[in-house]
Write a protein that holds these residues in place. Structure first.
Motif: not given
Length: 194
Positions: A63-69
């Motif tokens: 979820r963090e990776t998708r948010w950062q993108l």
């Protein structure tokens, strides 16, 4: 013969966990429910994750990776420094509207559910929130505001408040109002030339 039309087992497990943990809560979702939803064998689950704790960590990291993108795309698409600060709220609104049923911040939800102080997922939550703060602070510094620390604090209070009031349903159009509030704060703090 393997079914090549299906995503790999690890991906199916993570997708199932993402949906179930977010929709139903981490503590309310057992490993068996994830295994069943992913359509994998118990042994396959344990081969990839070893247990629920590792799955929780992978869920939060995903979820963090998708948010950062999403956040970076919004910032990159913004024009001036004011727009880059507001992009944080654009990304938030886009994220919320992309969820079939928005249940607030998955990181705050995890923090509330995982009460054990030394649970490794809590460190991920704290790191995520620190990274968000660092991002907003950097954007505030780049804007030329006289007090980037204050502007960062104000914007994060609006950001977190928008998530909470939207989840509670007690403020209509919470993300639109948060965006407007952030814009007013930015206009008051950032020199016109920025």
């Amino acid at each position: 013969m393997a079914d090549d039309s299906k995503p790999p087992a690890r991906r199916r497990i993570l997708d199932a966990a993402d949906e179930l943990f977010y929709e139903n809560g981490i503590n309310s979702t057992g490993v068996d429910a994830v295994i069943e939803s992913a359509g994998v064998a118990r042994m396959t689950f344990y081969k990839h994750f070893g247990g629920k704790q590792a799955l929780i960590i992978a869920y939060l990291e995903g979820r963090e990776t998708r948010w950062q993108l999403r956040l970076q795309r919004a910032i990159d698409a913004a024009g001036d420094s004011r727009g880059r600060l507001l992009a944080v709220f654009d990304a938030l609104s886009g994220w919320a509207s992309s969820e079939s049923r928005f249940r607030g911040c998955s990181f705050v939800n995890a923090l509330a559910e995982l009460a054990e102080p030394n649970h490794p997922a809590r460190a991920i939550v704290h790191a995520y929130k620190a990274a968000l703060r660092d991002c907003v602070f950097q954007l505030a510094e780049e804007s030329g505001t006289a007090d980037p620390e204050l502007l960062t604090d104000q914007l994060l209070l609006v950001y977190e408040g928008a998530i909470t009031t939207n989840s509670l349903g007690n403020v209509e159009a919470a993300f639109d109002k948060a965006h407007f509030t952030a814009e007013q704060l930015i206009n008051a703090a950032v020199p016109v030339s920025a």
